[in-house]
Write an enzyme that holds these catalytic residues in place. Structure first.
Site, PDB file in Angstrom:
ATOM      1  NE  ARG A  42      23.200   9.946  24.959  1.00 18.83           N
ATOM      2  CZ  ARG A  42      22.452   9.485  26.059  1.00 18.83           C
ATOM      3  NH1 ARG A  42      21.171   9.620  26.097  1.00 18.83           N
ATOM      4  NH2 ARG A  42      23.122   8.724  27.116  1.00 18.83           N
ATOM      5  CE1 TYR A  94      18.544  13.031   0.066  1.00 17.56           C
ATOM      6  CE2 TYR A  94      18.245  11.729   1.665  1.00 17.56           C
ATOM      7  CZ  TYR A  94      19.023  12.358   0.990  1.00 17.56           C
ATOM      8  OH  TYR A  94      20.417  12.257   1.111  1.00 17.56           O
ATOM      9  CG  ASP A 165      12.020  16.804   3.324  1.00 20.40           C
ATOM     10  OD1 ASP A 165      12.723  17.974   3.578  1.00 20.40           O
ATOM     11  OD2 ASP A 165      12.790  15.808   3.066  1.00 20.40           O
ATOM     12  CE  LYS A 190      21.214  17.904   1.858  1.00 16.63           C
ATOM     13  NZ  LYS A 190      20.030  17.309   1.434  1.00 16.63           N
TER      14      LYS A 190
END
Ligand SMILES: *Cc1c(COP(=O)(O)O)cnc(C)c1O
Length: 367
Positions: A42, A94, A165, A190
Site C-alpha cells: 500500500r 469533470y 487536470d 483514459k
C-alpha cells in the site's frame, strides 16, 4: 531524452540479476525487512514506483503519485487542503470531481466556480482563504480552453497553488508544470491506459514540498492505490502514447472539420478549429489539439440519441481515450444536475481507419 524515448524507457526500474528487459509484475504485498527495501505494497510497490517515475519524467515533475482512479487522485488534492480552505474551479469540469467538491467536501471546503476562459474571473474570485485554483483544459465536455500561464501568474502573485487536470491533452500535447502549475492530475483510465481496460489516476508535482508530503500521506494512508497489474499495464500502454496521440489528434481534426460543414450540425467544439474561442490560447500552450471533440446536432435530445444509436464504429458508451471510438450524448451520462446541452454529443475519436469513421458518421447523420 525526447518524449517517445522516455515513454518507452522511463517505465523500467528493473533490479533483477537476470536482467529482464521489461519490468516484471511484483504481486508480493510485503517485503523482507532490510535496509532500503520496500515495506508494504500500500505504501509502495516496484511496479507503482516504475509508473510514478515514468509519469514524473513525462510531466517534468519531481515526483508522482499513482491512484486507483482519476477521482481518487483529484480527491487526494482536496483532502490535502486544510479544512476551511477556499478553492476556485472551472464552470465546465469533470462532473465527478465537481460532485466531490459540492457534495463530499460540503462544510469542509468552499468553492467558487468561474468561467476560466476569462482569467479576470479567476482574479476576482480570490479571497484570503483561497488556497487552490483547479484548472481543467481542454475541459470536459465543452472543450473550453483556459490560459494556464495567465492563471498561474495570477495565482503566484497571491501565493495560491494551481493544479491542472491534464487528462484530455496528455503530457504529449501539454505540460502544465512547464507553464507554471504546481500539480498535474490525470485520469489514467483514459489516454494513458488507452485501451479502455484499466482504471487509474495520477498526480505529478513540480516540487516535493510540504503540500506534496500531505498528498503522499493521503495516497499511502488513504490507500486508494492501483494494483501491481494495473500499474504494469499502464507502463506498457504509455510506451505507445505519443504515437496514439498523433493518430487521435489527426482523426479528431478531420472529423471536426467534417462535422462543422455538415448541414445537421449546429456547432462543433474542438480547439483545433480556427473558429474555436480558445484556438489562439491552445496554439500557445498545446503542441496538438487532442482526440476529443463535442458537437451540437440540430434538434433535441431524441435527435441526438438517434444519431448515436445509428453509429456502428463509434460505441455508445461513456469514457474516452481508448483506441476504439466512443460516443455519447453527454447530458444523459451526467445525470439530472447536468449543465451540458441536451443535444451535445461527445466523441472520443479512435484509431480505426478514418474512412470507416467518416462513412459511419455520414450514414448516422442522414435524416
Ligand atoms: C474521467 C475523468 C476524470 C475521472 O477519472 P476516473 O478515472 O474516471 O476516476 C477526471 N477528469 C477528467 C477530465 C476525466 O475525463
Amino acid at each position: 531524452m525526447k518524449l517517445e524515448t522516455l515513454a518507452i524507457h522511463a517505465g523500467n526500474m528493473v533490479s533483477d540479476s537476470r536482467q529482464p528487459v521489461v519490468q516484471p509484475i511484483t504481486t508480493s504485498t510485503t517485503f523482507l525487512h532490510q535496509e532500503d527495501s520496500l515495506i508494504y505494497s500500500r505504501a509502495n510497490n516496484p511496479n507503482r514506483l516504475a509508473l510514478e517515475n515514468l509519469l514524473a519524467k513525462l510531466e517534468f515533475g519531481e515526483d508522482a503519485a499513482a491512484f486507483s482512479s482519476g477521482n481518487a487522485a483529484g480527491m487526494a488534492v482536496f483532502q490535502a487542503l486544510e479544512p476551511g480552505s477556499h478553492l476556485i474551479a472551472p464552470d465546465d469540469m469533470y462532473h465527478g470531481l465537481r460532485a466531490q467538491l459540492i457534495q463530499l467536501f460540503k462544510g469542509i471546503l468552499s468553492v467558487t466556480f468561474v468561467d476560466m476562459t476569462d482569467p479576470d474571473q479567476v482574479a476576482d474570485a480570490i479571497i484570503p482563504e483561497t488556497k487552490l485554483i483547479w484548472v481543467e483544459t481542454p475541459s470536459n465536455p465543452l472543450l473550453k480552453i483556459s490560459d494556464i500561464k495567465k492563471i498561474c501568474k495570477i495565482a503566484s502573485d497571491a501565493d495560491i497553488r494551481v493544479a491542472c487536470d491534464n487528462t484530455f491533452a496528455t503530457p504529449v500535447f501539454q505540460n502544465p508544470l512547464l507553464l507554471g502549475a504546481d500539480l498535474v492530475m490525470h485520469s489514467s483510465t483514459k489516454y494513458l491506459g488507452g485501451h479502455s481496460d484499466i482504471l487509474g489516476g495520477a498526480l505529478v508535482t513540480k516540487k516535493k514540498d510540504g503540500f506534496w508530503e500531505k498528498v503522499k500521506f493521503v495516497q499511502q494512508t488513504g490507500g486508494a492505490v492501483p494494483s501491481p497489474f494495473d500499474t504494469y499495464l499502464l507502463c506498457r500502454s504509455i510506451k505507445t502514447l505519443p504515437y496514439r496521440m498523433k493518430g487521435h489528434a489527426e482523426h479528431a481534426g478531420i472529423l471536426a472539420e467534417y462535422l462543422l460543414n455538415h448541414p445537421q450540425v449546429e456547432d462543433v467544439y474542438y480547439p483545433g478549429l480556427k473558429r474555436h474561442s480558445g484556438h489562439w490560447v491552445a496554439l500557445q500552450q498545446m503542441s496538438g489539439f487532442g482526440g476529443m471533440l463535442s458537437f451540437l446536432v440540430k434538434g433535441d435530445a431524441a435527435v441526438a440519441d438517434k444519431v448515436v444509436s445509428k453509429l456502428k464504429f463509434f460505441s455508445n458508451a461513456t469514457s474516452l481515450g481508448g483506441v476504439e471510438s466512443l460516443i455519447e450524448r453527454r447530458a444523459a451520462s451526467e445525470g439530472p444536475d447536468t449543465q451540458t446541452p441536451p443535444n451535445l454529443i461527445r466523441v472520443s475519436v479512435g484509431l480505426e481507419h478514418l474512412d470507416d469513421l467518416l462513412t459511419d458518421m455520414e450514414q448516422a447523420m442522414e435524416r
